[in-house]
Write an enzyme that holds these catalytic residues in place. Structure first.
Site, mmCIF file in Angstrom:
data_model
loop_
_atom_site.group_PDB
_atom_site.id
_atom_site.type_symbol
_atom_site.label_atom_id
_atom_site.label_comp_id
_atom_site.label_asym_id
_atom_site.label_seq_id
_atom_site.Cartn_x
_atom_site.Cartn_y
_atom_site.Cartn_z
ATOM 1 N N ARG A 182 -65.232 21.257 -24.617
ATOM 2 C CA ARG A 182 -65.037 22.642 -25.068
ATOM 3 C C ARG A 182 -66.385 23.323 -25.317
ATOM 4 O O ARG A 182 -66.602 24.474 -24.931
ATOM 5 C CB ARG A 182 -64.187 22.650 -26.344
ATOM 6 C CG ARG A 182 -62.723 22.383 -26.034
ATOM 7 C CD ARG A 182 -61.902 22.240 -27.293
ATOM 8 N NE ARG A 182 -60.474 22.221 -26.959
ATOM 9 C CZ ARG A 182 -59.529 21.771 -27.765
ATOM 10 N NH1 ARG A 182 -59.849 21.279 -28.966
ATOM 11 N NH2 ARG A 182 -58.273 21.806 -27.395
ATOM 12 N N ASP A 226 -41.209 7.529 -23.730
ATOM 13 C CA ASP A 226 -40.825 8.607 -24.651
ATOM 14 C C ASP A 226 -39.472 8.252 -25.257
ATOM 15 O O ASP A 226 -38.647 7.618 -24.581
ATOM 16 C CB ASP A 226 -40.732 9.943 -23.899
ATOM 17 C CG ASP A 226 -40.829 11.129 -24.846
ATOM 18 O OD1 ASP A 226 -41.925 11.721 -24.918
ATOM 19 O OD2 ASP A 226 -39.840 11.443 -25.528
ATOM 20 N N ASN A 242 -47.215 11.764 -38.875
ATOM 21 C CA ASN A 242 -47.736 11.061 -37.709
ATOM 22 C C ASN A 242 -48.191 9.639 -38.023
ATOM 23 O O ASN A 242 -48.171 8.771 -37.145
ATOM 24 C CB ASN A 242 -48.857 11.878 -37.050
ATOM 25 C CG ASN A 242 -48.286 13.059 -36.272
ATOM 26 O OD1 ASN A 242 -47.066 13.152 -36.101
ATOM 27 N ND2 ASN A 242 -49.134 13.954 -35.817
ATOM 28 N N HIS A 265 -62.749 15.198 -35.840
ATOM 29 C CA HIS A 265 -62.087 16.140 -34.928
ATOM 30 C C HIS A 265 -61.463 17.205 -35.824
ATOM 31 O O HIS A 265 -60.272 17.206 -36.082
ATOM 32 C CB HIS A 265 -61.020 15.412 -34.117
ATOM 33 C CG HIS A 265 -60.304 16.301 -33.133
ATOM 34 N ND1 HIS A 265 -60.948 17.137 -32.259
ATOM 35 C CD2 HIS A 265 -58.972 16.460 -32.881
ATOM 36 C CE1 HIS A 265 -60.069 17.780 -31.523
ATOM 37 N NE2 HIS A 265 -58.861 17.399 -31.886
ATOM 38 N N GLY A 316 -49.258 13.844 -22.808
ATOM 39 C CA GLY A 316 -48.965 12.607 -22.087
ATOM 40 C C GLY A 316 -48.833 12.862 -20.590
ATOM 41 O O GLY A 316 -49.281 12.090 -19.746
HETATM 42 O O1 LIG Z 1 -55.766 21.170 -32.302
HETATM 43 C C1 LIG Z 1 -54.728 20.556 -32.172
HETATM 44 O O2 LIG Z 1 -53.792 20.659 -32.982
HETATM 45 C C2 LIG Z 1 -54.505 19.671 -30.960
HETATM 46 C C3 LIG Z 1 -55.736 19.003 -30.473
HETATM 47 O O3 LIG Z 1 -56.326 18.223 -31.453
HETATM 48 C C4 LIG Z 1 -56.734 19.966 -29.948
HETATM 49 O O4 LIG Z 1 -57.882 19.946 -30.378
HETATM 50 O O5 LIG Z 1 -56.356 20.744 -29.064
#
Ligand SMILES: O=C(O)C[C@H](O)C(=O)O
Length: 423
Positions: A264, A146, A208, A288, A126
């Site tokens: 990345r 927060d 979560n 992801h 954040g």
């Molecule tokens: O990988 C994680 O737990 C945090 C985030 O999704 C990341 O890719 O850095």
């Protein structure tokens, strides 16, 4: 001499004007509190200044005014456009259409900025999100929320102290609740537990989901016209969950992961000899997580196929490392997870939307039948605009890449049904 602190402003009650002595010291927090409450601080003997209009008071938070992004046509006020913004879902079945009507912004925009962004969660992600947003000097206000109100206020004040260094006029405020933050144009949800070494992102799902579901409902009540950007893991499932809990049309709930995973890959491909990271074009799709798909058919460096610059084995290793980068950082940090790249990515998405230039970014969106996938949030290329997702963009993927993307969708659907079963 008296020092006026925020508590003194609260104690001033319904006063509209507070007269202070020229020798008095009014703390920045007290000034901020006064602005929030609509109280003018007037120094005795000084020429009165016109009332400040930069921040809506809590009583005036429903006032609508359009986003004003330089270079974009002036949006029509909501009232003039015929009442509340409707869902942009076109009747034909294609969820997102180029040129579909976009909602105008809703917050007061005193200095001609792009309104207010609320960032929920003043942890590391954040914090970086807020920093990048403030540095862009585009918004009127960035509010950090927060449950630890002091942390939110402390980070906000620290960030405010960088205004001259960063060259921005965006106000930064910290508070303890979504309600107190006020209505926003964009809300970034970073709140939730981070994984620890050895955990997968999916291990966070039920903890979560409770946090994200509650927040999405409250955001919908306070900011019914906002675009929500979800950052909390497991990303695809949490974005889907936030969409359902908010009741928002799907174009106004997106997840941030593809931008991060792509960045990345670009960084790692650059290290492997692919040229400058910012000249590498690539896109990370799918989930992801394990089912991340980085189609090498789309990867180029300065216009040349990446496969001509990096050998196949190395390139596959780069894809694998990008897929595992989150875990790699978690392992190195030993406590908590990555925040620089995630926060920068989330802010990048918000800025792309607010600038409204139709930028295409990979994002977790509700699949609309493109790529043969529908009814699930998954990472796909999306054209972003002021009102969220304008359209899903179809790339010409190879059959094996398309297959991998569809498998990713199936896996996310399975996890969503497990989540539905436990909640
Ligand atoms: O990988 C994680 O737990 C945090 C985030 O999704 C990341 O890719 O850095």
């Amino acid at each position: 001499m008296k020092v006026w602190a925020a508590g003194d402003i609260d104690a001033a009650g319904d006063t509209k004007t507070l007269l202070v002595d020229p020798k008095d010291l009014v703390t920045p927090l007290a000034r901020e509190r006064a602005r929030e409450l609509g109280i003018d601080i007037v120094t005795a003997g000084a020429t009165p200044t016109p009332p400040a209009v930069t921040t809506p008071t809590r009583a005036a938070v429903t006032t609508a005014s359009p986003v004003a992004v330089p270079g974009t046509p002036k949006p029509v006020p909501r009232e003039a456009a015929g009442g509340p913004v409707r869902s942009m879902r076109p009747p034909s079945g294609a969820l997102y259409r180029r040129g579909a009507p976009l909602p105008s912004a809703i917050t007061s925009s005193g200095r001609g900025g792009a309104g207010r962004v609320v960032v929920i969660g003043a942890g590391h992600v954040g914090m970086i999100t807020a920093l990048r947003l403030a540095d862009a000097d585009l918004f009127d206000e960035v509010v950090l929320v927060d449950i630890d109100e002091g942390r939110a206020a402390g980070v906000a004040l620290d960030l405010t102290h960088t205004a001259a260094l960063g060259g921005f006029a965006t106000r930064v405020r910290g508070t303890g609740s979504v309600e107190d933050a006020g209505p926003a144009d964009y809300v970034v949800i970073t709140a939730g537990r981070a994984r620890q070494p050895g955990m997968s992102r999916s291990d966070l799902v039920s903890t979560n989901a409770a946090i994200v579901g509650d927040l999405a409902g409250r955001v919908a009540a306070v900011s019914p016209h906002a675009v929500i950007v979800v950052v909390t893991n497991p990303l695809d499932e949490m974005t889907h969950h936030a969409w359902q809990a908010s009741g928002f049309p799907p174009e106004r709930v997106v997840g941030m992961a593809g931008v991060l995973d792509t960045a990345r890959f670009q960084a790692l491909a650059s290290l492997a000899g692919g040229g400058r990271a910012d000249r590498i074009d690539a896109v990370a799709l799918g989930s992801h997580g394990e089912e991340m798909v980085i189609p090498l058919s789309q990867a180029t460096s300065s216009g040349r196929p990446l496969t001509e610059l990096i050998d196949k084995t190395t390139l596959e290793a780069v894809v694998d490392r990008a897929r595992g980068s989150g875990a790699e950082v978690v392992g190195l940090l030993k406590s908590g997870s990555a925040f620089m790249a995630p926060g920068t990515s989330a802010a990048g998405m918000v800025l792309a939307m607010a600038r409204d230039r139709g930028q295409i970014m990979p994002a977790a969106v509700l699949a609309d039948g493109s790529y043969g996938i529908r009814d699930v949030y998954i990472g796909l290329p999306a054209r972003l605009g002021r009102g969220g997702v304008r359209e899903i963009v179809e790339l010409d993927l190879r059959p094996d890449e398309l297959r991998a993307l569809r498998q990713a969708a199936d896996r996310i659907k399975e996890r969503l049904s497990q989540l539905a079963a436990v909640s």
